[in-house]
Design a protein around this motif. Structure first.
Motif, PDB file in Angstrom:
ATOM      1  N   TYR A   4       0.835  -1.204   0.000  1.00 48.80           N
ATOM      2  CA  TYR A   4       0.000   0.000   0.000  1.00 48.80           C
ATOM      3  C   TYR A   4       0.867   1.250   0.000  1.00 48.80           C
ATOM      4  CZ  TYR A   4      -3.166   3.572   1.737  1.00 48.80           C
ATOM      5  OH  TYR A   4      -3.886   4.722   1.907  1.00 48.80           O
ATOM      6  N   ARG A   5       1.946   1.211   0.738  1.00 49.95           N
ATOM      7  CA  ARG A   5       2.790   2.388   0.847  1.00 49.95           C
ATOM      8  C   ARG A   5       3.848   2.455  -0.243  1.00 49.95           C
ATOM      9  NH1 ARG A   5       2.817   2.337   7.287  1.00 49.95           N
ATOM     10  NH2 ARG A   5       0.861   3.417   7.529  1.00 49.95           N
ATOM     11  N   GLU A   6       4.238   1.313  -0.792  1.00 50.99           N
ATOM     12  CA  GLU A   6       5.213   1.312  -1.878  1.00 50.99           C
ATOM     13  C   GLU A   6       4.609   1.865  -3.165  1.00 50.99           C
ATOM     14  OE1 GLU A   6       8.500   0.683  -2.139  1.00 50.99           O
ATOM     15  OE2 GLU A   6       8.476   0.545   0.039  1.00 50.99           O
ATOM     16  N   SER A   7       3.341   1.595  -3.377  1.00 47.94           N
ATOM     17  CA  SER A   7       2.621   2.076  -4.546  1.00 47.94           C
ATOM     18  C   SER A   7       1.294   2.645  -4.069  1.00 47.94           C
ATOM     19  CB  SER A   7       2.383   0.922  -5.517  1.00 47.94           C
ATOM     20  OG  SER A   7       1.571   1.330  -6.577  1.00 47.94           O
ATOM     21  N   PRO A   8       1.022   3.918  -4.333  1.00 44.17           N
ATOM     22  CA  PRO A   8      -0.195   4.524  -3.790  1.00 44.17           C
ATOM     23  C   PRO A   8      -1.489   3.911  -4.319  1.00 44.17           C
ATOM     24  CG  PRO A   8       1.001   6.094  -5.159  1.00 44.17           C
ATOM     25  CD  PRO A   8       1.839   4.873  -5.050  1.00 44.17           C
ATOM     26  N   ASN A   9      -1.491   3.418  -5.534  1.00 44.78           N
ATOM     27  CA  ASN A   9      -2.694   2.859  -6.141  1.00 44.78           C
ATOM     28  C   ASN A   9      -2.322   1.805  -7.163  1.00 44.78           C
ATOM     29  OD1 ASN A   9      -5.352   3.855  -5.382  1.00 44.78           O
ATOM     30  ND2 ASN A   9      -4.616   5.878  -5.982  1.00 44.78           N
ATOM     31  N   LEU A  10      -3.210   0.862  -7.367  1.00 42.85           N
ATOM     32  CA  LEU A  10      -3.027  -0.095  -8.451  1.00 42.85           C
ATOM     33  C   LEU A  10      -3.552   0.479  -9.765  1.00 42.85           C
ATOM     34  CD1 LEU A  10      -4.151  -3.380  -6.648  1.00 42.85           C
ATOM     35  CD2 LEU A  10      -1.819  -2.599  -7.124  1.00 42.85           C
ATOM     36  N   ILE A  11      -4.525   1.364  -9.657  1.00 46.66           N
ATOM     37  CA  ILE A  11      -5.198   1.945 -10.827  1.00 46.66           C
ATOM     38  C   ILE A  11      -4.772   3.404 -10.967  1.00 46.66           C
ATOM     39  CG2 ILE A  11      -7.458   2.535 -11.808  1.00 46.66           C
ATOM     40  CD1 ILE A  11      -8.576   0.169 -10.108  1.00 46.66           C
ATOM     41  N   PRO A  12      -4.401   3.843 -12.169  1.00 44.50           N
ATOM     42  CA  PRO A  12      -4.055   5.269 -12.377  1.00 44.50           C
ATOM     43  C   PRO A  12      -5.323   6.123 -12.485  1.00 44.50           C
ATOM     44  CG  PRO A  12      -3.831   4.076 -14.428  1.00 44.50           C
ATOM     45  CD  PRO A  12      -4.199   3.056 -13.381  1.00 44.50           C
ATOM     46  N   TRP A  13      -5.943   6.414 -11.346  1.00 51.95           N
ATOM     47  CA  TRP A  13      -7.243   7.074 -11.325  1.00 51.95           C
ATOM     48  C   TRP A  13      -7.293   8.433 -12.030  1.00 51.95           C
ATOM     49  CZ3 TRP A  13     -11.376   4.468 -10.838  1.00 51.95           C
ATOM     50  CH2 TRP A  13     -11.418   3.325 -10.030  1.00 51.95           C
ATOM     51  N   PRO A  14      -6.363   9.352 -11.794  1.00 53.14           N
ATOM     52  CA  PRO A  14      -6.527  10.698 -12.361  1.00 53.14           C
ATOM     53  C   PRO A  14      -6.720  10.752 -13.880  1.00 53.14           C
ATOM     54  CG  PRO A  14      -4.962  10.763 -10.578  1.00 53.14           C
ATOM     55  CD  PRO A  14      -5.240   9.308 -10.836  1.00 53.14           C
ATOM     56  N   PRO A  15      -5.892  10.079 -14.695  1.00 51.82           N
ATOM     57  CA  PRO A  15      -6.161  10.165 -16.134  1.00 51.82           C
ATOM     58  C   PRO A  15      -7.450   9.454 -16.537  1.00 51.82           C
ATOM     59  CG  PRO A  15      -4.274   8.724 -15.713  1.00 51.82           C
ATOM     60  CD  PRO A  15      -4.644   9.364 -14.409  1.00 51.82           C
ATOM     61  N   LEU A  16      -7.802   8.387 -15.815  1.00 48.57           N
ATOM     62  CA  LEU A  16      -9.057   7.693 -16.116  1.00 48.57           C
ATOM     63  C   LEU A  16     -10.257   8.566 -15.789  1.00 48.57           C
ATOM     64  CD1 LEU A  16      -8.236   4.088 -14.836  1.00 48.57           C
ATOM     65  CD2 LEU A  16      -8.262   4.917 -17.203  1.00 48.57           C
ATOM     66  N   LEU A  17     -10.184   9.272 -14.662  1.00 49.24           N
ATOM     67  CA  LEU A  17     -11.264  10.194 -14.303  1.00 49.24           C
ATOM     68  C   LEU A  17     -11.379  11.329 -15.311  1.00 49.24           C
ATOM     69  CD1 LEU A  17     -10.699  10.404 -10.439  1.00 49.24           C
ATOM     70  CD2 LEU A  17     -12.651   9.349 -11.601  1.00 49.24           C
ATOM     71  N   LEU A  18     -10.247  11.882 -15.707  1.00 48.06           N
ATOM     72  CA  LEU A  18     -10.249  12.971 -16.697  1.00 48.06           C
ATOM     73  C   LEU A  18     -10.939  12.520 -17.982  1.00 48.06           C
ATOM     74  CD1 LEU A  18      -9.241  15.811 -17.612  1.00 48.06           C
ATOM     75  CD2 LEU A  18      -7.149  14.671 -18.357  1.00 48.06           C
ATOM     76  N   ALA A  19     -10.529  11.385 -18.503  1.00 47.89           N
ATOM     77  CA  ALA A  19     -11.131  10.870 -19.747  1.00 47.89           C
ATOM     78  C   ALA A  19     -12.603  10.515 -19.537  1.00 47.89           C
ATOM     79  CB  ALA A  19     -10.354   9.654 -20.235  1.00 47.89           C
ATOM     80  N   GLY A  20     -12.911   9.912 -18.402  1.00 49.00           N
ATOM     81  CA  GLY A  20     -14.291   9.512 -18.125  1.00 49.00           C
ATOM     82  C   GLY A  20     -15.237  10.695 -18.006  1.00 49.00           C
ATOM     83  N   PHE A  21     -14.804  11.738 -17.312  1.00 50.83           N
ATOM     84  CA  PHE A  21     -15.662  12.913 -17.169  1.00 50.83           C
ATOM     85  C   PHE A  21     -15.788  13.683 -18.482  1.00 50.83           C
ATOM     86  CE2 PHE A  21     -14.849  12.510 -12.491  1.00 50.83           C
ATOM     87  CZ  PHE A  21     -16.174  12.260 -12.154  1.00 50.83           C
ATOM     88  N   ALA A  22     -14.727  13.708 -19.280  1.00 48.69           N
ATOM     89  CA  ALA A  22     -14.821  14.356 -20.596  1.00 48.69           C
ATOM     90  C   ALA A  22     -15.828  13.613 -21.474  1.00 48.69           C
ATOM     91  CB  ALA A  22     -13.445  14.404 -21.264  1.00 48.69           C
ATOM     92  N   LEU A  23     -15.746  12.301 -21.475  1.00 47.81           N
ATOM     93  CA  LEU A  23     -16.690  11.497 -22.247  1.00 47.81           C
ATOM     94  C   LEU A  23     -18.110  11.676 -21.720  1.00 47.81           C
ATOM     95  CD1 LEU A  23     -17.097   9.434 -24.510  1.00 47.81           C
ATOM     96  CD2 LEU A  23     -16.606   7.635 -22.836  1.00 47.81           C
TER      97      LEU A  23
END
Length: 154
Positions: A4-23
């Motif tokens: 959990y601390r070595e890697s903050p997330n398994l999924i790269p949320w910010p670019p996915l959210l950006l693309a998802g909200f634009a769509l």
């Protein structure tokens, strides 16, 4: 140190959210048009896009020069507190919201303006909290000191 601390997330949320909200904004505009019709709205949109891309490029260059990752789901190797990170702990995420707002103004689609702050809220809950936990675990007092000096957004 745990994963959990070595890697903050398994999924790269910010670019996915950006693309998802634009769509989502584009689809919503087809279903329920919500036009922005103000003098200069497209000029404002173009300006916001230029500012957002400028912040993004500056932040990415700063991370690259500091030899740490730009990927939001990878662990940081260095605490970066200069460049745009001296003004905002999350300049790329701030730029994402500005980019959504700019695209909305340029396309005269108000849905983008409504979804831009929602992108920021979702980014906070899905990415920033975990990233901050990762940075605190990795850099301790250095990160705490940085947080006291620099605001999360601006």
């Amino acid at each position: 140190m745990n994963a959990y601390r070595e890697s903050p997330n398994l999924i790269p949320w910010p670019p996915l959210l950006l693309a998802g909200f634009a769509l989502a904004a584009i689809i919503l505009d087809f279903i329920v048009p919500w036009p922005l019709e103000f003098n200069g709205i497209q000029t404002l949109g173009a300006l916001l896009i230029v500012v957002a891309l400028g912040i993004d490029l500056w932040a990415m260059r700063t991370l690259h020069d500091s030899q740490t990752t730009i990927l939001p789901n990878r662990g940081s190797s260095h605490l970066v507190a200069h460049g745009p990170f001296a003004y905002s702990r999350n300049p790329i995420y701030l730029a994402n919201m500005l980019l959504l707002a700019g695209i909305g103004c340029l396309l005269m689609n108000a849905w983008f303006l409504l979804l831009a702050p929602i992108d920021g809220i979702m980014t906070y809950f899905l990415a920033i909290r975990r990233e901050e936990s990762h940075l605190l675990a990795k850099f301790g007092y250095q990160f705490e000191d940085y947080c006291r000096r620099v605001r999360r957004w601006i």
